[in-house]
Design a protein around this motif. Structure first.
Motif, PDB file in Angstrom:
ATOM      1  N   ALA A   1       0.828  -1.207   0.000  1.00 11.44           N
ATOM      2  CA  ALA A   1       0.000   0.000   0.000  1.00 11.44           C
ATOM      3  C   ALA A   1       0.862   1.256   0.000  1.00 11.44           C
ATOM      4  O   ALA A   1       0.570   2.237  -0.701  1.00 11.44           O
ATOM      5  CB  ALA A   1      -0.930  -0.006   1.212  1.00 11.44           C
ATOM      6  N   GLU A   2       1.933   1.229   0.781  1.00 16.24           N
ATOM      7  CA  GLU A   2       2.830   2.379   0.828  1.00 16.24           C
ATOM      8  C   GLU A   2       3.513   2.592  -0.519  1.00 16.24           C
ATOM      9  O   GLU A   2       3.688   3.729  -0.969  1.00 16.24           O
ATOM     10  CB  GLU A   2       3.882   2.174   1.925  1.00 16.24           C
ATOM     11  CG  GLU A   2       4.891   3.297   2.054  1.00 16.24           C
ATOM     12  CD  GLU A   2       4.280   4.593   2.534  1.00 16.24           C
ATOM     13  OE1 GLU A   2       4.921   5.643   2.352  1.00 16.24           O
ATOM     14  OE2 GLU A   2       3.151   4.546   3.074  1.00 16.24           O
TER      15      GLU A   2
ATOM     16  N   LYS B   1       2.259   1.748  -3.454  1.00 13.76           N
ATOM     17  CA  LYS B   1       1.244   2.295  -4.356  1.00 13.76           C
ATOM     18  C   LYS B   1       1.051   3.785  -4.116  1.00 13.76           C
ATOM     19  O   LYS B   1       0.898   4.570  -5.051  1.00 13.76           O
ATOM     20  CB  LYS B   1      -0.078   1.553  -4.170  1.00 13.76           C
ATOM     21  CG  LYS B   1      -0.075   0.137  -4.709  1.00 13.76           C
ATOM     22  CD  LYS B   1      -1.426  -0.521  -4.518  1.00 13.76           C
ATOM     23  CE  LYS B   1      -1.437  -1.942  -5.073  1.00 13.76           C
ATOM     24  NZ  LYS B   1      -2.767  -2.600  -4.873  1.00 13.76           N
ATOM     25  N   ARG B   2       1.034   4.168  -2.846  1.00 12.95           N
ATOM     26  CA  ARG B   2       0.874   5.582  -2.519  1.00 12.95           C
ATOM     27  C   ARG B   2       2.026   6.406  -3.076  1.00 12.95           C
ATOM     28  O   ARG B   2       1.830   7.465  -3.667  1.00 12.95           O
ATOM     29  CB  ARG B   2       0.777   5.763  -1.003  1.00 12.95           C
ATOM     30  CG  ARG B   2       0.460   7.181  -0.543  1.00 12.95           C
ATOM     31  CD  ARG B   2       0.483   7.279   0.959  1.00 12.95           C
ATOM     32  NE  ARG B   2       1.840   7.163   1.474  1.00 12.95           N
ATOM     33  CZ  ARG B   2       2.689   8.195   1.557  1.00 12.95           C
ATOM     34  NH1 ARG B   2       2.320   9.399   1.176  1.00 12.95           N
ATOM     35  NH2 ARG B   2       3.905   8.024   2.049  1.00 12.95           N
ATOM     36  N   ARG B   3       3.245   5.892  -2.914  1.00 13.68           N
ATOM     37  CA  ARG B   3       4.408   6.613  -3.421  1.00 13.68           C
ATOM     38  C   ARG B   3       4.386   6.680  -4.945  1.00 13.68           C
ATOM     39  O   ARG B   3       4.740   7.704  -5.530  1.00 13.68           O
ATOM     40  CB  ARG B   3       5.685   5.936  -2.940  1.00 13.68           C
ATOM     41  CG  ARG B   3       5.908   6.061  -1.423  1.00 13.68           C
ATOM     42  CD  ARG B   3       7.217   5.409  -1.016  1.00 13.68           C
ATOM     43  NE  ARG B   3       7.444   5.529   0.425  1.00 13.68           N
ATOM     44  CZ  ARG B   3       8.519   5.068   1.063  1.00 13.68           C
ATOM     45  NH1 ARG B   3       9.470   4.443   0.358  1.00 13.68           N
ATOM     46  NH2 ARG B   3       8.651   5.226   2.363  1.00 13.68           N
TER      47      ARG B   3
END
Length: 215
Positions: free
Chosen positions: A54-55, A57-59
């Motif tokens: 998830a991190e 994807k966020r980045r």
């Protein structure tokens, strides 16, 4: 006899030792079993991996957003030669984006004002168009009207006659001894000789005089 008895005991000891060794699990196998993750550790790892994904994807989304901004905002593409080889920082990209948005707002307001001015001009032109159409229509309905138009010289004679009459009364009523007296006399002259009825009589007299000269 004693030696035979000792040999039998050693043989049995070896036999028991070999059986016990075969029944004890291998030390490496035991270590391997101990290294296997418990169900609790596996759940933690899953959560850790999910959080990492998830991190990431966020980045990736943030990076794509900054790349899109650099592609959209013209000032981000026009880098200085001193930093052309360097990648723009996120802070610079955001600042240039803010500056560009403010510039667009100013341009929008300027264009709105220009549109408003053009609309007023169009409205004025429409009014002029209607007036000219009425003039043309009136001329078409009365084609002989222009034949009786007076000359500019005659209009000037009428104006000159009115001004001469007013100047005569002005010259006779106004004193120029001092500016204070001049001011007082001018107001008195206006109140006495520039009344609507007085001016009407002056204009009528001038028109009768000009008419008598024509006919």
């Amino acid at each position: 006899m004693e030696n035979a008895r000792k040999g039998s005991i050693v043989s049995r000891a070896n036999s028991i030792g070999s059986t016990s060794a075969s029944s004890v699990p291998n030390t490496d196998d035991e270590d391997s079993d101990c290294a296997q993750e418990s169900p609790k550790d596996t759940y933690k790892d899953q959560r850790r991996r999910a959080h990492t994904q998830a991190e990431q994807k966020r980045r990736d989304a943030i990076k794509k957003g900054y790349n899109d901004l650099q592609a959209i905002v013209p000032t981000c593409e026009q880098q200085d030669f001193s930093i052309s080889s360097q990648k723009l920082s996120k802070a610079i990209v955001l600042q240039k984006t803010i500056d560009y948005i403010q510039f667009l707002h100013k341009e929008k307001k300027k264009q709105e004002e220009e549109v408003s001015t053009l609309r007023k001009d169009v409205m004025a032109l429409k009014i002029m168009k209607v007036n000219y159409e009425q003039i043309v229509k009136a001329h078409q309905d009365n084609p002989n009207e222009g034949k009786n138009q007076i000359s500019d010289e005659l209009k000037f004679n009428v104006f000159q006659g009115i001004m001469d009459s007013l100047f005569q009364s002005f010259n006779a009523s106004v004193s120029v001894t001092s500016f204070q007296e001049l001011s007082a006399c001018v107001f008195s002259w206006i109140e006495e000789h520039c009344k609507p009825q007085t001016l009407r009589d002056v204009v009528i007299g001038v028109l009768h005089k000009v008419k008598s000269q024509l006919y």
